[in-house]
Scaffold this active site. Structure first.
Site, PDB file in Angstrom:
ATOM      1  N   PRO A   9       0.785  -1.229   0.000  1.00 24.97           N
ATOM      2  CA  PRO A   9       0.000   0.000   0.000  1.00 24.97           C
ATOM      3  C   PRO A   9       0.827   1.295   0.000  1.00 24.97           C
ATOM      4  CG  PRO A   9      -0.164  -1.112   2.120  1.00 24.97           C
ATOM      5  CD  PRO A   9       0.498  -2.063   1.178  1.00 24.97           C
ATOM      6  N   ASN A  10       0.341   2.228  -0.774  1.00 24.68           N
ATOM      7  CA  ASN A  10       0.888   3.593  -0.885  1.00 24.68           C
ATOM      8  C   ASN A  10       2.191   3.672  -1.674  1.00 24.68           C
ATOM      9  OD1 ASN A  10      -1.219   4.855   0.744  1.00 24.68           O
ATOM     10  ND2 ASN A  10      -0.324   3.705   2.430  1.00 24.68           N
ATOM     11  N   ARG A  17       5.077  10.872  -2.516  1.00 21.67           N
ATOM     12  CA  ARG A  17       4.789  10.613  -1.111  1.00 21.67           C
ATOM     13  C   ARG A  17       6.028  10.878  -0.254  1.00 21.67           C
ATOM     14  NH1 ARG A  17       4.695   4.523   1.360  1.00 21.67           N
ATOM     15  NH2 ARG A  17       3.995   5.101   3.430  1.00 21.67           N
ATOM     16  N   TYR A  22      11.112   8.842   1.114  1.00 20.99           N
ATOM     17  CA  TYR A  22      11.036   7.831   0.052  1.00 20.99           C
ATOM     18  C   TYR A  22      11.631   8.275  -1.287  1.00 20.99           C
ATOM     19  CZ  TYR A  22       7.917   5.630   3.425  1.00 20.99           C
ATOM     20  OH  TYR A  22       7.400   5.060   4.566  1.00 20.99           O
ATOM     21  N   ASN A  71       7.995  -5.730  -0.825  1.00 23.79           N
ATOM     22  CA  ASN A  71       7.875  -4.601   0.103  1.00 23.79           C
ATOM     23  C   ASN A  71       6.391  -4.500   0.436  1.00 23.79           C
ATOM     24  OD1 ASN A  71       7.795  -2.263   1.560  1.00 23.79           O
ATOM     25  ND2 ASN A  71       9.019  -1.044   0.123  1.00 23.79           N
ATOM     26  N   ALA A  74       3.116  -0.929   4.843  1.00 16.01           N
ATOM     27  CA  ALA A  74       2.527  -0.941   6.193  1.00 16.01           C
ATOM     28  C   ALA A  74       2.043  -2.325   6.606  1.00 16.01           C
ATOM     29  CB  ALA A  74       1.374   0.057   6.258  1.00 16.01           C
ATOM     30  N   HIS A  77       3.945  -4.683   9.065  1.00 18.68           N
ATOM     31  CA  HIS A  77       3.862  -4.545  10.520  1.00 18.68           C
ATOM     32  C   HIS A  77       2.536  -5.036  11.088  1.00 18.68           C
ATOM     33  CE1 HIS A  77       7.160  -2.042   9.301  1.00 18.68           C
ATOM     34  NE2 HIS A  77       6.368  -1.133   8.764  1.00 18.68           N
ATOM     35  N   ASP A  84       1.625 -15.550   6.509  1.00 17.80           N
ATOM     36  CA  ASP A  84       1.268 -16.960   6.279  1.00 17.80           C
ATOM     37  C   ASP A  84       1.459 -17.339   4.813  1.00 17.80           C
ATOM     38  OD1 ASP A  84       0.644 -17.510   8.902  1.00 17.80           O
ATOM     39  OD2 ASP A  84      -1.533 -17.461   8.636  1.00 17.80           O
ATOM     40  N   GLU A  95      12.523  -9.642   1.803  1.00 15.72           N
ATOM     41  CA  GLU A  95      11.754  -8.466   2.247  1.00 15.72           C
ATOM     42  C   GLU A  95      12.614  -7.219   2.031  1.00 15.72           C
ATOM     43  OE1 GLU A  95       9.967  -8.710   6.192  1.00 15.72           O
ATOM     44  OE2 GLU A  95      10.348  -6.580   6.509  1.00 15.72           O
ATOM     45  N   HIS A  97      12.766  -2.784   2.238  1.00 13.77           N
ATOM     46  CA  HIS A  97      12.181  -1.494   2.612  1.00 13.77           C
ATOM     47  C   HIS A  97      13.071  -0.388   2.079  1.00 13.77           C
ATOM     48  CE1 HIS A  97       9.165  -3.310   5.107  1.00 13.77           C
ATOM     49  NE2 HIS A  97      10.105  -4.102   5.578  1.00 13.77           N
ATOM     50  N   ILE A  98      12.437   0.661   1.648  1.00  8.48           N
ATOM     51  CA  ILE A  98      13.164   1.822   1.118  1.00  8.48           C
ATOM     52  C   ILE A  98      13.851   2.551   2.278  1.00  8.48           C
ATOM     53  CG2 ILE A  98      12.851   4.055  -0.039  1.00  8.48           C
ATOM     54  CD1 ILE A  98      10.302   2.633  -1.354  1.00  8.48           C
ATOM     55  N   SER A  99      13.093   2.753   3.340  1.00 13.61           N
ATOM     56  CA  SER A  99      13.638   3.471   4.504  1.00 13.61           C
ATOM     57  C   SER A  99      14.217   2.461   5.503  1.00 13.61           C
ATOM     58  CB  SER A  99      12.528   4.283   5.169  1.00 13.61           C
ATOM     59  OG  SER A  99      11.512   3.419   5.664  1.00 13.61           O
ATOM     60  N   ARG A 104      12.896   4.334  12.758  1.00 13.51           N
ATOM     61  CA  ARG A 104      11.651   5.116  12.682  1.00 13.51           C
ATOM     62  C   ARG A 104      10.755   4.748  13.886  1.00 13.51           C
ATOM     63  NH1 ARG A 104       9.313   4.824   6.802  1.00 13.51           N
ATOM     64  NH2 ARG A 104       8.045   6.528   7.652  1.00 13.51           N
ATOM     65  N   ARG A 108       7.035   0.360  13.450  1.00 14.21           N
ATOM     66  CA  ARG A 108       7.675  -0.116  12.207  1.00 14.21           C
ATOM     67  C   ARG A 108       8.807  -1.117  12.485  1.00 14.21           C
ATOM     68  NH1 ARG A 108       5.466   3.407   8.348  1.00 14.21           N
ATOM     69  NH2 ARG A 108       5.055   5.441   9.267  1.00 14.21           N
TER      70      ARG A 108
HETATM   71  C1  DQA Z   1       8.221   1.001   3.904  1.00 14.61           C
HETATM   72  C2  DQA Z   1       8.276   1.204   5.415  1.00 14.61           C
HETATM   73  C3  DQA Z   1       6.912   0.970   6.037  1.00 14.61           C
HETATM   74  O1  DQA Z   1       6.975   1.149   7.446  1.00 14.61           O
HETATM   75  C4  DQA Z   1       5.916   1.958   5.475  1.00 14.61           C
HETATM   76  O2  DQA Z   1       4.622   1.699   5.992  1.00 14.61           O
HETATM   77  C5  DQA Z   1       5.909   2.004   3.992  1.00 14.61           C
HETATM   78  C6  DQA Z   1       7.166   1.881   3.263  1.00 14.61           C
HETATM   79  C7  DQA Z   1       9.574   1.322   3.233  1.00 14.61           C
HETATM   80  O3  DQA Z   1       9.768   0.852   2.106  1.00 14.61           O
HETATM   81  O4  DQA Z   1      10.403   2.022   3.794  1.00 14.61           O
HETATM   82  O5  DQA Z   1       4.869   2.219   3.371  1.00 14.61           O
HETATM   83  O6  DQA Z   1       7.927  -0.364   3.648  1.00 14.61           O
END
Ligand code: DQA
Length: 139
Positions: A9-10, A17, A22, A71, A74, A77, A84, A95, A97-99, A104, A108
């Protein structure tokens, strides 16, 4: 080699964003760069804001692809359903993550998905995805 990149998502808003976290690049631009760099790798891309669609995609590619770069954003978490699914499939998952989620907010710091993954790459900006591809190449 056949890899799937699955974004949660997002992440369709990358480039717009919270650019200080990001970055300014859209994922579509970045994906073009990746495809141009790794011409011998088949890279499928899927993004959804909907938890069940991410689970459906993991099940669809998770018995035939060589690797999945996930990725879950959200949902990382919160989602036992995605965790599963990662546990249920045969294709190894990295897995990403960008950040750097570890520096944080506390919420997270927990990943339900990580224990079922081959490994985790985080905090390198969009380059986290390229590093995950490299990890699949070297194994
Ligand atoms: C994220 C980190 C997550 O905590 C956050 O909800 C995101 C992006 C990242 O790529 O840093 O949407 O997965």
């Amino acid at each position: 080699m056949k890899l799937a990149i699955i974004n949660g998502p997002n992440l369709n808003l990358l480039g717009k964003r919270e650019p200080t976290i990001y970055g300014n690049n859209s994922f579509d631009n970045y994906l073009t760069e990746l495809k141009n760099k790794y011409t011998n790798i088949e890279i499928e891309y899927f993004q959804s804001n909907i938890e069940g669609e991410i689970i459906d995609k993991l099940q669809e590619v998770g018995f035939s692809y060589d690797g999945i770069i996930l990725n879950a954003a959200a949902y990382t978490h919160t989602s036992i359903g995605i965790a599963d699914a990662v546990k249920a499939i045969e294709t190894p998952v990295i897995e990403v993550h960008i950040s750097n989620v570890t520096n944080r907010e506390d919420f997270r710091h927990k990943s339900y998905i990580a224990p079922h993954c081959k490994g985790i790459i985080l905090g390198f900006g969009l380059d986290s995805y390229r590093l995950a591809i490299e990890a699949f190449i070297i194994q």
